[in-house]
Design an enzyme around this catalytic site. Structure first.
Site, PDB file in Angstrom:
ATOM      1  N   ASP A  18      -2.940   8.438  -5.870  1.00 56.16           N
ATOM      2  CA  ASP A  18      -2.003   7.320  -5.724  1.00 56.16           C
ATOM      3  C   ASP A  18      -1.171   7.210  -7.002  1.00 56.16           C
ATOM      4  OD1 ASP A  18      -0.742   5.048  -4.878  1.00 56.16           O
ATOM      5  OD2 ASP A  18      -2.427   3.706  -5.300  1.00 56.16           O
ATOM      6  N   MET A  19       0.140   7.251  -6.873  1.00 56.00           N
ATOM      7  CA  MET A  19       0.997   7.154  -8.051  1.00 56.00           C
ATOM      8  C   MET A  19       0.870   5.752  -8.657  1.00 56.00           C
ATOM      9  SD  MET A  19       2.008  10.130  -7.725  1.00 56.00           S
ATOM     10  CE  MET A  19       2.985  10.219  -9.196  1.00 56.00           C
ATOM     11  N   TYR A  23       7.702   3.065  -8.157  1.00 58.60           N
ATOM     12  CA  TYR A  23       9.159   2.908  -8.299  1.00 58.60           C
ATOM     13  C   TYR A  23       9.543   2.696  -9.768  1.00 58.60           C
ATOM     14  CZ  TYR A  23       9.580   2.238  -3.179  1.00 58.60           C
ATOM     15  OH  TYR A  23       9.554   2.390  -1.810  1.00 58.60           O
ATOM     16  N   ARG A  60       2.346  -6.174 -16.186  1.00 57.71           N
ATOM     17  CA  ARG A  60       1.172  -6.819 -15.566  1.00 57.71           C
ATOM     18  C   ARG A  60       0.324  -7.499 -16.629  1.00 57.71           C
ATOM     19  NH1 ARG A  60      -0.677  -2.613 -10.659  1.00 57.71           N
ATOM     20  NH2 ARG A  60       1.425  -1.873 -10.304  1.00 57.71           N
ATOM     21  N   ASP A 120       3.974   7.251  -1.780  1.00 54.41           N
ATOM     22  CA  ASP A 120       3.394   7.629  -3.073  1.00 54.41           C
ATOM     23  C   ASP A 120       1.891   7.893  -3.016  1.00 54.41           C
ATOM     24  OD1 ASP A 120       2.422   5.039  -2.766  1.00 54.41           O
ATOM     25  OD2 ASP A 120       2.529   4.616  -4.910  1.00 54.41           O
ATOM     26  N   GLU A 121       1.405   8.251  -1.848  1.00 58.97           N
ATOM     27  CA  GLU A 121      -0.041   8.493  -1.715  1.00 58.97           C
ATOM     28  C   GLU A 121      -0.297   9.788  -0.964  1.00 58.97           C
ATOM     29  OE1 GLU A 121      -2.592   4.894  -0.268  1.00 58.97           O
ATOM     30  OE2 GLU A 121      -0.582   4.820   0.519  1.00 58.97           O
TER      31      GLU A 121
HETATM   32  P1  TTP Z   1       1.869   0.674  -4.252  1.00 55.62           P
HETATM   33  O1  TTP Z   1       1.188   2.010  -4.321  1.00 55.62           O
HETATM   34  O2  TTP Z   1       1.234  -0.371  -3.403  1.00 55.62           O
HETATM   35  O3  TTP Z   1       1.976   0.051  -5.695  1.00 55.62           O
HETATM   36  P2  TTP Z   1       2.539   0.679  -7.033  1.00 55.62           P
HETATM   37  O4  TTP Z   1       2.599   2.160  -6.991  1.00 55.62           O
HETATM   38  O5  TTP Z   1       3.811  -0.015  -7.425  1.00 55.62           O
HETATM   39  O6  TTP Z   1       1.480   0.211  -8.088  1.00 55.62           O
HETATM   40  P3  TTP Z   1      -0.038   0.657  -8.229  1.00 55.62           P
HETATM   41  O7  TTP Z   1      -0.113   1.389  -9.540  1.00 55.62           O
HETATM   42  O8  TTP Z   1      -0.795  -0.611  -8.244  1.00 55.62           O
HETATM   43  O9  TTP Z   1      -0.400   1.537  -7.081  1.00 55.62           O
HETATM   44  O10 TTP Z   1       3.356   0.870  -3.774  1.00 55.62           O
HETATM   45  C1  TTP Z   1       4.113   2.032  -4.079  1.00 55.62           C
HETATM   46  C2  TTP Z   1       5.578   1.656  -4.142  1.00 55.62           C
HETATM   47  O11 TTP Z   1       5.996   1.094  -2.911  1.00 55.62           O
HETATM   48  C3  TTP Z   1       5.862   0.616  -5.165  1.00 55.62           C
HETATM   49  O12 TTP Z   1       6.097   1.188  -6.436  1.00 55.62           O
HETATM   50  C4  TTP Z   1       7.057  -0.095  -4.621  1.00 55.62           C
HETATM   51  C5  TTP Z   1       6.946   0.058  -3.117  1.00 55.62           C
HETATM   52  N1  TTP Z   1       6.503  -1.213  -2.491  1.00 55.62           N
HETATM   53  C6  TTP Z   1       7.464  -2.052  -1.902  1.00 55.62           C
HETATM   54  O13 TTP Z   1       8.641  -1.733  -1.893  1.00 55.62           O
HETATM   55  N2  TTP Z   1       7.053  -3.219  -1.343  1.00 55.62           N
HETATM   56  C7  TTP Z   1       5.738  -3.591  -1.319  1.00 55.62           C
HETATM   57  O14 TTP Z   1       5.415  -4.662  -0.806  1.00 55.62           O
HETATM   58  C8  TTP Z   1       4.763  -2.718  -1.910  1.00 55.62           C
HETATM   59  C9  TTP Z   1       3.307  -3.087  -1.894  1.00 55.62           C
HETATM   60  C10 TTP Z   1       5.187  -1.550  -2.478  1.00 55.62           C
END
Ligand code: TTP
Length: 672
Positions: A18-19, A23, A60, A120-121
């Protein structure tokens, strides 16, 4: 109560990658001066500084959360850097992030079976690679271990106070008395550490990972230590992990089923499920769900990693919260046009780059009705066969919308209490294309087909052949209802009293996926060109890998002209007069839903359509397809052919097309 070990599950090694704050990382790569600073990516809507969609770990630490708006984040962390998400067609444009995700996938896919689970997963099945390492160079035989491996977290690993964690990890991984499952897991931990380093080197992105014996546990673990860390889950630690895991945190238990488990069975954590027998759970939730619950309580999940690097569907959506809710057909049509155009672009690149074709178009919307006690009634989703070409998608999407609206507001738009016209508001819209299949063979025949059409008179204003896309055998017939996975979102704006359920619209989630929320990803289009800051050599490597890994069909079809170019050529030749006609067709046909015939006003089609309306006495889109399924086969066939008259006209032709017939029928012109 000790839990019996499953027989086979320990022999697999699965990773979930998981990235980190994805963004944000993409934006920081574009603007390196932002690195290390508290940063957040905000929606383009500027109300109260825009909604945060990604937050860096530095931010954060200052208390900034994704649920905040820009102004609130600035209050919590005055030095925060807010970057606006790119915008195109008046909505967020996620292409930059999609392409960045594809770069990562192309690196990870080298290690084994790879499933792109969202933007991103990624899931990886590393079983073969781990088995090979165990046979050739097991952990205990290694002279040294990389720092990244030694920094791993291993759940349940006993650590005496004051122990050097890295030494403990090394000892755990090199135990000669470890069982086969733990030995494989150790190899998986080494492989994933190496992959994460490679991702960082080639893309400048950090990621976190979970390594376990199945997908479910790997996913749970990947989020446990972030950012830029990895966590291994030996089977012996599963019970402890699940015993305290809130039931609603488990994938697929966040909704009604989770609530029922809490309220009806008093289950608060996954571990609480252990007190129920399989039979008891089956009594409550049916055979399959009962067994599934019994299994997950024990950390058992047989879900395979799908070898899928490309998305299962494409979608484009937008929310219109609070006062921005849409109130008129013309504004709905305007936005559907924008969304359809974006969808069409993505379909064209998928067709060109991956030789894949989608066959079902689905419209989802969320809405509320004023003066209505039944305001929580869901706006129905509608599907129809997908026709290629932006104008056709726009037209069909609008027709689907109107069919759904009729159903939503009831006959004649009159509410049951009186004669007042219903006032509806649309708070979210999305269009999606699904049932995507590879073009199996004879790809060149499509291009030949298009070429042969270039002199034919029967192409439409939008650059496509006039005939609508016929359905694949798997495609749903006619207009059908489809419920999407829905995400509950509260309106962030003035109209806070209204809460509605939105299927994955642009603002509500990262990528549109109408099949399952995080399961489908976006098209990795234009990898090499979308990321301006990437070094040329990197681009070359990525593009090469993507070419090799994602699709080597291109190689096979070298020299074939681009299908998208052919689409464009059609557009260029279309006259403005045709466009005007097309426009007027949209408004005239929009009075009724007509999916089965071409949108063009051929006499044949009009006649058929008129006959259909007269004979049936009601709208074809209102026929419940499941009703047809229950009819005798012969009658079904007849009714369906009546509903899809073009099929009857084309039967002979498509059969005669030899190997290309399955493809050519998608693009056939109307035979008059
Ligand atoms: P996530 O993997 O949920 O979160 P993240 O990568 O920002 O942070 P983390 O390190 O906690 O995993 O989401 C991946 C991307 O998807 C995130 O960077 C932005 C986008 N996104 C949205 O646009 N709206 C949302 O509600 C969520 C949860 C994510």
């Amino acid at each position: 109560m000790p839990v019996a070990r499953p027989e086979t599950s320990e022999t697999r090694v699965i990773a979930h990658v998981d990235m980190d704050c994805f963004y944000v990382q993409v934006e920081q790569r574009k603007q390196p001066e932002l690195r290390g600073l508290p940063t957040a990516v905000v929606q383009y809507n500027e109300w109260q500084g825009g909604g945060l969609i990604a937050v860096s770990y530095e931010a954060r630490k200052c208390g900034v959360k994704r649920s905040m708006r820009g102004d609130e984040a600035k209050f919590a962390c005055p030095e925060i850097q807010l970057v606006q998400v790119p915008v195109a067609r008046g909505k967020a444009d996620l292409n930059l992030y999609r392409s960045a995700g594809s770069e990562v996938v192309s690196i990870l896919a080298q290690s084994g079976k790879c499933e792109r689970a969202s933007i991103d997963e990624v899931y990886l099945d590393l079983t073969d690679a781990a088995e090979r390492m165990l046979a050739d160079a097991p952990p205990e035989s290694l002279e040294s271990m990389d720092e990244e491996v030694l920094k791993s977290h291993i759940l349940g690993m006993s650590r005496e106070d004051g122990d050097d964690c890295k030494e403990s990890v090394r000892d755990w991984m090199c135990r000669r008395d470890a069982d086969h499952g733990d030995k494989l897991l150790s190899c998986g931990i080494i492989i994933v550490a190496e992959l994460r380093k490679q991702v960082l080197k080639e893309t400048e992105f950090t990621c976190s990972a979970g390594i376990a014996h199945n997908k479910m546990l790997a996913k749970l673990a990947s989020g446990m230590n972030k950012p830029a860390q990895q966590t291994g889950v030996p089977y012996s630690a599963v019970q402890e992990l699940l015993s305290s895991l809130p039931i609603k945190k488990m994938k697929q238990l966040g909704g009604k089923l989770g609530t029922s488990l809490q309220n009806d069975l008093g289950v608060d954590t996954v571990g609480d499920l252990l007190q129920f027998s399989e039979t008891k759970l089956q009594e409550h939730y049916g055979i399959n769900t009962g067994t599934w619950l019994w299994n997950i309580a024990r950390g058992i999940s047989g879900e395979e990693v799908q070898g899928r690097l490309l998305p299962k569907s494409h979608g484009s959506g937008k929310t219109f919260p609070g006062p921005r809710a849409l109130k008129s057909l013309s504004t709905v049509q305007h936005w559907l046009n924008q969304l359809s155009e974006e969808l069409s672009e993505r379909l064209s690149s998928d067709l060109e780059q991956n030789k894949r074709i989608a066959s079902t178009l689905t419209l989802h919307a969320s809405a509320f009705r004023s003066r209505d006690s039944d305001s929580h009634k869901k706006f129905p989703s509608k599907s129809c066969p997908l026709r290629y070409g932006a104008i056709k998608i726009q037209e069909d999407a609008f027709n689907l919308f109107q069919a759904a609206l009729r159903e939503y507001i009831g006959p004649f738009g009159i509410n049951p209490q009186g004669n007042k016209k219903e006032t509806w508001r649309i708070t979210g819209l999305s269009v999606s294309a699904s049932k995507i299949v590879d073009i199996p063979s004879g790809t060149s025949s499509i291009t030949r087909y298009f070429q042969s059409q270039s002199t034919a008179p029967s192409h439409s204003a939008d650059g496509c052949v006039q005939e609508h896309v016929a359905m694949t055998p798997s495609a749903s017939e006619g207009c059908s209802e489809q419920r999407s996975t829905e995400t509950e979102v509260a309106m962030p704006e003035e109209d806070t009293s209204v809460t509605c359920t939105l299927p994955n619209f642009e603002n509500s989630y990262k990528d549109i996926d109408l099949v399952s929320e995080k399961d489908v990803v976006s098209c990795p289009s234009n990898e090499a060109t979308d990321i301006p800051t990437q070094s040329e050599s990197n681009k070359g490597t990525q593009a090469k890998r993507i070419g090799q890994k994602i699709n080597n069909l291109k190689e096979k079809n070298r020299g074939i002209p681009s299908i998208v170019d052919i689409f464009k050529n059609y557009s260029a030749t279309a006259s403005s007069k045709q466009e005007t006609q097309e426009d007027s067709t949209v408004s005239s046909t929009s009075k009724r839903v007509n999916f089965s015939i071409s949108s063009h006003n051929s006499e044949v089609n009009q006649e058929v359509e008129e006959r259909r309306e007269t004979d049936w006495g009601y709208k074809l889109d209102e026929i419940d397809q499941s009703v047809l399924d229950e009819l005798p086969v012969e009658i079904q066939r007849e009714v369906r052919s009546f509903m899809r008259p073009n099929k009857r006209f084309n039967v002979g032709k498509s059969k005669g097309d030899g190997s290309a017939s399955s493809i050519a029928h998608y693009f056939q012109p109307l035979k008059r």
